[in-house]
Scaffold this motif. Structure first.
Motif, PDB file in Angstrom:
ATOM      1  N   GLN A 119      29.287  92.858  23.007  1.00 52.72           N
ATOM      2  CA  GLN A 119      28.867  91.664  22.675  1.00 52.72           C
ATOM      3  C   GLN A 119      29.102  90.851  23.631  1.00 52.72           C
ATOM      4  O   GLN A 119      28.037  89.207  22.786  1.00 52.72           O
ATOM      5  N   LYS A 120      27.884  90.724  24.977  1.00 50.45           N
ATOM      6  CA  LYS A 120      27.845  89.875  25.580  1.00 50.45           C
ATOM      7  C   LYS A 120      26.804  89.804  25.242  1.00 50.45           C
ATOM      8  O   LYS A 120      26.573  88.469  25.204  1.00 50.45           O
ATOM      9  N   MET A 121      25.571  90.561  24.357  1.00 50.72           N
ATOM     10  CA  MET A 121      24.663  90.007  23.645  1.00 50.72           C
ATOM     11  C   MET A 121      24.798  89.530  22.452  1.00 50.72           C
ATOM     12  O   MET A 121      23.952  88.780  21.714  1.00 50.72           O
ATOM     13  N   ILE A 122      26.148  89.615  22.181  1.00 52.93           N
ATOM     14  CA  ILE A 122      25.335  88.864  20.450  1.00 52.93           C
ATOM     15  C   ILE A 122      26.010  87.539  20.667  1.00 52.93           C
ATOM     16  O   ILE A 122      25.547  86.650  19.876  1.00 52.93           O
ATOM     17  N   PHE A 224      18.664  85.400  29.010  1.00 57.13           N
ATOM     18  CA  PHE A 224      18.941  86.741  29.822  1.00 57.13           C
ATOM     19  C   PHE A 224      19.456  87.276  29.535  1.00 57.13           C
ATOM     20  O   PHE A 224      20.794  87.107  29.266  1.00 57.13           O
ATOM     21  N   TYR A 225      18.906  88.606  29.583  1.00 56.91           N
ATOM     22  CA  TYR A 225      20.438  90.155  29.479  1.00 56.91           C
ATOM     23  C   TYR A 225      21.129  90.131  30.120  1.00 56.91           C
ATOM     24  O   TYR A 225      20.552  89.733  31.336  1.00 56.91           O
ATOM     25  N   PRO A 226      22.302  90.451  29.787  1.00 57.18           N
ATOM     26  CA  PRO A 226      23.935  90.012  30.850  1.00 57.18           C
ATOM     27  C   PRO A 226      23.080  91.441  31.596  1.00 57.18           C
ATOM     28  O   PRO A 226      22.922  93.099  31.789  1.00 57.18           O
ATOM     29  N   ILE A 227      23.141  92.120  33.375  1.00 62.66           N
ATOM     30  CA  ILE A 227      22.916  93.251  34.268  1.00 62.66           C
ATOM     31  C   ILE A 227      24.260  92.664  34.890  1.00 62.66           C
ATOM     32  O   ILE A 227      24.613  91.059  35.615  1.00 62.66           O
ATOM     33  N   GLU A 228      25.096  93.828  35.438  1.00 71.05           N
ATOM     34  CA  GLU A 228      26.198  93.458  36.465  1.00 71.05           C
ATOM     35  C   GLU A 228      25.944  93.319  37.618  1.00 71.05           C
ATOM     36  O   GLU A 228      25.378  93.281  37.833  1.00 71.05           O
ATOM     37  N   ASP A 229      26.996  92.122  38.023  1.00 67.76           N
ATOM     38  CA  ASP A 229      26.366  91.759  39.859  1.00 67.76           C
ATOM     39  C   ASP A 229      26.705  92.937  40.639  1.00 67.76           C
ATOM     40  O   ASP A 229      25.980  92.836  42.114  1.00 67.76           O
ATOM     41  N   GLU A 230      26.743  94.226  40.658  1.00 66.22           N
ATOM     42  CA  GLU A 230      27.099  95.262  41.565  1.00 66.22           C
ATOM     43  C   GLU A 230      25.866  95.741  41.515  1.00 66.22           C
ATOM     44  O   GLU A 230      24.823  95.896  42.711  1.00 66.22           O
ATOM     45  N   VAL A 231      25.077  95.392  39.739  1.00 64.73           N
ATOM     46  CA  VAL A 231      23.566  96.055  39.836  1.00 64.73           C
ATOM     47  C   VAL A 231      23.139  95.532  40.793  1.00 64.73           C
ATOM     48  O   VAL A 231      21.096  95.623  41.594  1.00 64.73           O
ATOM     49  N   LEU A 232      22.628  93.971  40.505  1.00 59.80           N
ATOM     50  CA  LEU A 232      21.904  92.760  40.897  1.00 59.80           C
ATOM     51  C   LEU A 232      22.322  92.410  42.666  1.00 59.80           C
ATOM     52  O   LEU A 232      21.280  92.469  42.828  1.00 59.80           O
ATOM     53  N   ASP A 233      23.607  92.864  43.085  1.00 59.82           N
ATOM     54  CA  ASP A 233      23.495  92.578  44.445  1.00 59.82           C
ATOM     55  C   ASP A 233      23.038  93.714  45.299  1.00 59.82           C
ATOM     56  O   ASP A 233      22.387  93.686  46.009  1.00 59.82           O
ATOM     57  N   PHE A 234      23.215  95.033  44.319  1.00 63.57           N
ATOM     58  CA  PHE A 234      22.272  96.783  44.981  1.00 63.57           C
ATOM     59  C   PHE A 234      20.509  96.579  44.676  1.00 63.57           C
ATOM     60  O   PHE A 234      20.755  97.294  45.737  1.00 63.57           O
TER      61      PHE A 234
END
Length: 247
Positions: A119-122, A224-234
């Motif tokens: 949905q975010k990509m759409i 940009f392609y959406p990436i979860e905050d959890e992944v970015l923080d890690f």
């Protein structure tokens, strides 16, 4: 004269299609046998070839009927209109192709179909291309915009983009580990190497890019392609550990 079965054998067009062409008066047979079977001459065979050619160009049967019956029709205009239609359809298909590749790469990263991310990509790709370019012009100088073109593209199958997709997917598989874990640091090391290979030792650009990447609002504006905050923080914490060991 050729029977309907002989026409089918020569052209590969089904009996059902020929009967339908007769019903809509697109291709009327030259005559019929005493038993009521349709017969076709050279004139009808030539017209059938014209119909098939125009169908191949994307014209509808209604348009073909009008084109072949109207001797005064402006073929140049008709072909030009059809060319514009085909170009637009080609552009649509190209966008669909990119989106499909992006979704497949997203599955590689997430390990499954994430409907919320779809949905975010759409919404992302519904955004204006001009607006994204305007925001990039606002955020980055000319030299930096050249580097932006080197970023991995989720909608591409080039080797560099695919490697980034795989690395991010691998990193997500280790979110339950400590950022100092050897498996995590090995992935970060390769990400670091690819960053240097691509952008060189350009901390100013990288820091500016990372500030955009960490902001969901700014990332969306950049496309940009959406990436979860959890992944970015890690990733950020693991990167900091890696960098501290390089000093």
């Amino acid at each position: 004269m050729l029977s309907i079965k002989e026409i089918t054998k020569q052209t590969g067009i089904t009996v059902r299609t020929l009967r339908y062409y007769d019903e809509i008066k697109l291709l009327v047979p030259a005559g019929k046998t005493e038993g009521g079977h349709r017969l076709y001459g050279e004139k009808e065979l030539k017209k059938l070839q014209e119909i098939q050619f125009l169908k191949m160009l994307g014209f509808s049967l209604k348009e073909i009927k009008e084109m072949l019956s109207d001797k005064t029709r402006d073929w140049q205009e008709g072909l030009q209109n059809q060319l514009q239609y085909v170009i637009k359809e080609k552009e649509k298909l190209a966008e669909i192709e990119k989106t499909l590749i992006g979704l497949m790469n997203g599955i590689t990263i997430d390990g499954d179909v994430n409907l919320s991310e779809v949905q975010k990509m759409i919404h992302l790709y519904q955004g204006s291309y001009e607006e994204r370019n305007a925001y990039r012009d606002q955020m980055f100088c000319e030299e930096e915009k050249v580097l932006l073109d080197l970023l991995p593209n989720m909608n591409s199958r080039d080797s560099d983009s695919l490697e980034w997709v795989l690395l991010l997917g691998q990193l997500k598989q280790h979110l339950d580990k400590d950022v100092t874990a050897p498996q995590v640091q090995k992935i970060i090391q390769r990400m670091y190497e690819k960053t240097i290979e691509t952008f060189g030792d350009n901390d100013v650009f990288f820091n500016k890019l990372w500030a955009v990447r960490k902001s969901p609002e700014k990332s969306k504006k950049m496309g940009f392609y959406p990436i979860e905050d959890e992944v970015l923080d890690f990733f950020e914490r693991a990167w900091q550990v890696f960098e501290s060991k390089q000093k």
